[in-house]
Design an enzyme around this catalytic site. Structure first.
Site, PDB file in Angstrom:
ATOM      1  N   HIS A  24      -8.431  -1.032  -1.121  1.00 21.61           N
ATOM      2  CA  HIS A  24      -7.373  -2.054  -1.272  1.00 21.61           C
ATOM      3  C   HIS A  24      -8.078  -3.309  -1.738  1.00 21.61           C
ATOM      4  O   HIS A  24      -9.104  -3.667  -1.173  1.00 21.61           O
ATOM      5  CB  HIS A  24      -6.709  -2.400   0.056  1.00 21.61           C
ATOM      6  CG  HIS A  24      -6.152  -1.245   0.821  1.00 21.61           C
ATOM      7  ND1 HIS A  24      -4.831  -1.196   1.209  1.00 21.61           N
ATOM      8  CD2 HIS A  24      -6.729  -0.122   1.305  1.00 21.61           C
ATOM      9  CE1 HIS A  24      -4.632  -0.083   1.904  1.00 21.61           C
ATOM     10  NE2 HIS A  24      -5.753   0.587   1.978  1.00 21.61           N
ATOM     11  N   GLN A  31       1.461 -11.130  -4.057  1.00 18.92           N
ATOM     12  CA  GLN A  31       0.060 -10.697  -4.023  1.00 18.92           C
ATOM     13  C   GLN A  31      -0.416 -10.221  -5.390  1.00 18.92           C
ATOM     14  O   GLN A  31       0.316  -9.585  -6.126  1.00 18.92           O
ATOM     15  CB  GLN A  31      -0.091  -9.519  -3.051  1.00 18.92           C
ATOM     16  CG  GLN A  31       0.086  -9.886  -1.620  1.00 18.92           C
ATOM     17  CD  GLN A  31      -0.750  -9.000  -0.709  1.00 18.92           C
ATOM     18  OE1 GLN A  31      -1.937  -8.813  -0.947  1.00 18.92           O
ATOM     19  NE2 GLN A  31      -0.138  -8.459   0.305  1.00 18.92           N
ATOM     20  N   LYS A  53     -13.491  -4.594   5.777  1.00 23.13           N
ATOM     21  CA  LYS A  53     -13.193  -5.342   4.562  1.00 23.13           C
ATOM     22  C   LYS A  53     -14.354  -6.244   4.163  1.00 23.13           C
ATOM     23  O   LYS A  53     -15.151  -6.648   5.005  1.00 23.13           O
ATOM     24  CB  LYS A  53     -12.009  -6.306   4.764  1.00 23.13           C
ATOM     25  CG  LYS A  53     -10.846  -5.796   5.517  1.00 23.13           C
ATOM     26  CD  LYS A  53      -9.734  -6.840   5.524  1.00 23.13           C
ATOM     27  CE  LYS A  53      -9.866  -7.838   6.645  1.00 23.13           C
ATOM     28  NZ  LYS A  53      -8.862  -8.900   6.605  1.00 23.13           N
ATOM     29  N   CYS A 110       0.815  -1.217   0.000  1.00 26.61           N
ATOM     30  CA  CYS A 110       0.000   0.000   0.000  1.00 26.61           C
ATOM     31  C   CYS A 110       0.852   1.272   0.000  1.00 26.61           C
ATOM     32  O   CYS A 110       0.600   2.166  -0.801  1.00 26.61           O
ATOM     33  CB  CYS A 110      -0.969   0.049   1.176  1.00 26.61           C
ATOM     34  SG  CYS A 110      -1.375  -1.527   1.880  1.00 26.61           S
TER      35      CYS A 110
END
Length: 643
Positions: free
Chosen positions: A517, A383, A471, A336
């Site tokens: 994100h 990722q 999230k 991030c």
RNA sequence: GCUACUAUAGCUCAGUUGGUAGAGUGCUACCUUGGUAAGGUAGAGGUCACGGGUUCAAUUCCCGUUAGUAGCUCCA
């Protein structure tokens, strides 16, 4: 009013909002023993959550209801505790709840149970079942309950009672010489339990906190029929066969080595092929959706993480600082901050948003040694990450697109066994979660609204949010039964502030963007582990490391086999020829065990007729097909991103 | 990280109550030229994870390290 249908068919009415315990008292003494699970307006629900609205409730029994097993297992857990007490009187009892599959009981014991101990316990349990002890329920006022448990020298039970909220009924269940604090439900007698099996033993912290003492836990399961137990054990065995670590080794997908280190798997050519295809697949999809991919370094100055706030939260789980001449570097644990700086590299207009920055990025986390697991939990991961920089009015639309992308990916792979989790903060944990109630309330309610609008079937979990925001997580259950996150999409109002991100609005003034994100495949490592377990190694043809294997019957047919290979390679297929001096049955067996989608047997007949003898992984011998016909048939299959 | 268990041939495992080891499979060679899930023979391959200790002697017993397994804890 709530209409309750009891298991004997009689109907009662009660006020809504009633607690299960009151319900048990008001309606039927035996109710709490019957079930805390019921059918409410046609849906199976936990009774505790369905007494607040007008409903027609059908109390279910064990026989008609899968969830009724809980009463059954709970009873068996008391039988286990009783057996342990008989064999080891000095043991102190902690808790023994039913779980998704079976139950466990935690014991405070000097020496952990050995295999022989467990065998003895199982024998004693069978004895208790044979004794067919009636199970009696009674309740006591708080002081008397505490006194009873003190008299019985059960300190953990005393602690449990002391922590029960004021006014809660304190109930006990007795069977023979054994009494345990318990809210129920239970069966009528120990003889109702038929087939039992102790599955494993391990340890667990008292009350789930690593600050507390470690107790010994025994897992077990029980069934009303021996055949059901056998069926269950077979399922467990099948799950072990699906374990990605086992298949990964058998199919030469990845390896680990002591000298490299724990949690650092190496992808072998076949595993690397799958990963390469996955990388292309997801990046292609993202490019189509307007993502811009970047490359950023895996190393950064430690100050970067102090700015983001990650340092305070996660420094214990990061690889240690590398002190250089005049700076301190760390391996990055996430991406991030890098992406924030890329956003900040330029002044943005409100017209530029949303900006979607994606990267296949390597991250490093020093996972505790006991948490490392195959490809599922590693210390260096890659990722499928992206950060979407959006205006507040774009949150909904962008979030929606991410969810659509997730659904589209799962559809491509044919995955159906996953659940959506809305991960919220724990309101009382001011240490982990950034302390700004207004920000959290707004973010959480926006997210909930979006999910409701999307008509997603999701459940909420407190204490599962990231420190910077709530999230949406996509959860799956691994072959080992671990509940893990694959995809995630997170709403963040915090980091944009920390990094002082700005865009110029229509009003000519500076505004702070919101960051989403998201990771779709999550990490390639965990995704591959899931893919292996879902497919049992029989990957869809577009992902199969070897798509076609050509099997010449003898050396004399090698030239033709190679010609077939060349023809297939022209259309981009991954082909191998098994040129070994072995019999055809043997070659087929090996190709089949390697789970190659197509095997092509070639011999005299095929050469003469310019055909291939097609055999498919799933369907067996298909028969002779013209070579060109086969090439045409598979040319789409081998490349298209579909199941 | 915690509790327990485990580490023997490339792989899956047996074995040694302390006297340096064995199977199957794979690998190599030869024979076999075989038509839809295992053809035959021979051979090579092991400091019994690593480092200490006890002992005349340790792969075996003890301690530590590393790695793995189960669960707990944690998971940006």
């Amino acid at each position: 009013m709530i209409k309750i249908t009891l298991k004997d068919g009689s109907i009662k009415e009660v006020e809504k909002g009633i607690s299960v315990i009151e319900l048990a008292r008001n309606i039927s003494e035996g109710l709490a023993r019957v079930a805390t699970v019921a059918e409410v307006n046609g849906e199976i629900k936990d009774l505790r959550y369905c007494l607040e609205e007008d409903a027609s409730v059908n109390i279910l029994t064990f026989d008609s209801d899968l969830n009724g097993k809980k009463a059954y297992w709970h009873t068996t857990s008391h039988i286990m505790a009783q057996a342990v007490k008989r064999l080891f009187p000095e043991v102190k009892l902690a808790i023994g709840p039913s779980i998704d599959e079976g139950f466990y009981y935690d014991f405070d014991v000097e020496k952990p149970f050995t295999d022989e101990d467990k065998e003895k316990i199982e024998e004693e349990m069978k004895k208790i079942i044979k004794e067919n002890l009636p199970i009696e329920r009674f309740s006591l006022p708080r002081e008397e309950a505490i006194a009873l448990m003190k008299k019985m020298d059960e300190p953990y039970k005393v602690e449990l009672i002391e922590d029960l909220p004021e006014g809660e009924e304190i109930s006990f269940y007795s069977q023979g010489e054994f009494t345990d604090l318990c809210a129920g439900p239970h069966l009528e007698s120990t003889g109702k339990v038929k087939a039992i099996k102790i599955l494993s033993s391990s340890s667990a912290y008292w009350r789930g906190s690593e600050k507390n003492k470690m107790l010994q836990r025994i897992y077990a399961i029980s069934f009303p029929k021996t055949s059901s137990l056998e069926e269950h054990l077979k399922l467990l065995e099948e799950a072990r066969e699906r374990d990605h670590r086992k298949i990964g080794k058998e199919l030469d997908l990845f390896m680990t080595h002591q000298l490299v280190g724990s949690g650092l798997p190496m992808y072998l050519p076949k595993g690397a092929t799958i990963r390469r295809i996955l990388e292309r697949y997801i990046q292609d999809k993202e490019v189509k959706m307007g993502y811009n991919h970047v490359y950023t370094p895996s190393l950064a100055n430690v100050e970067l993480y102090k700015t983001s706030g990650h340092w305070d939260h996660y420094k214990e789980d990061m690889f240690p600082v590398m002190k250089m001449e005049n700076e301190e570097m760390v391996l990055r644990p996430m991406n991030c901050p890098h992406h924030m700086l890329i956003y900040k590299n330029k002044m943005h207009s409100y017209r530029d948003l949303p900006i979607r920055i994606g990267e296949l990025a390597h991250d490093f986390r020093y996972e505790a040694s006991g948490n490392v697991c195959g490809l599922e939990r590693v210390r260096e991961m890659c990722q499928n990450d992206a950060h979407l920089f959006v205006r507040p009015d774009q949150i909904k639309e962008e979030f929606k697109k991410v969810v659509e992308l997730i659904l589209s990916v799962y559809k491509d792979f044919g995955f159906t066994d996953y659940t959506f989790r809305l991960s919220l903060r724990d309101k009382f944990d001011k240490e982990k979660y950034f302390d700004d109630d207004e920000m959290w309330n707004s973010a959480e309610s926006q997210l909930r609204e979006i999910l409701t609008e999307l008509n997603l079937n999701f459940y909420e979990a407190e204490g599962e949010a990231a420190f910077y925001g709530p999230k949406l997580d996509v959860q799956i259950k691994t072959a080992l039964g671990h509940d893990v996150t694959i995809s995630t999409c997170q709403l963040d109002f915090l980091l944009p502030r920390r990094f002082e991100l700005k865009y110029i609005g229509e009003d000519g003034k500076e505004h702070t963007p919101v960051v989403i994100h998201r990771a779709i495949l999550g990490t390639f490592d965990r995704f591959l582990s899931f893919l292996i377990e879902e497919t049992k190694g029989a990957f869809p043809i577009w992902l199969a490391p070897v798509q076609v294997k050509v099997l010449p019957i003898t050396d004399a047919h090698l030239d033709y086999a190679n010609k077939v290979k060349e023809e297939l390679e022209k259309i981009g297929a991954r082909v191998e020829v098994d040129s070994r001096n072995e019999k055809i049955g043997y070659k087929i067996r090996e190709a089949q065990l390697e789970k190659v989608p197509y095997m092509l047997v070639v011999g005299e007949k095929e050469i003469e007729e310019n055909t291939v003898g097609v055999r498919s992984r799933a369907g067996g011998d298909i028969g002779a097909v013209k070579l060109q016909e086969f090439v045409d048939k598979v040319s789409k299959e081998v490349k298209n991103y579909t199941k």
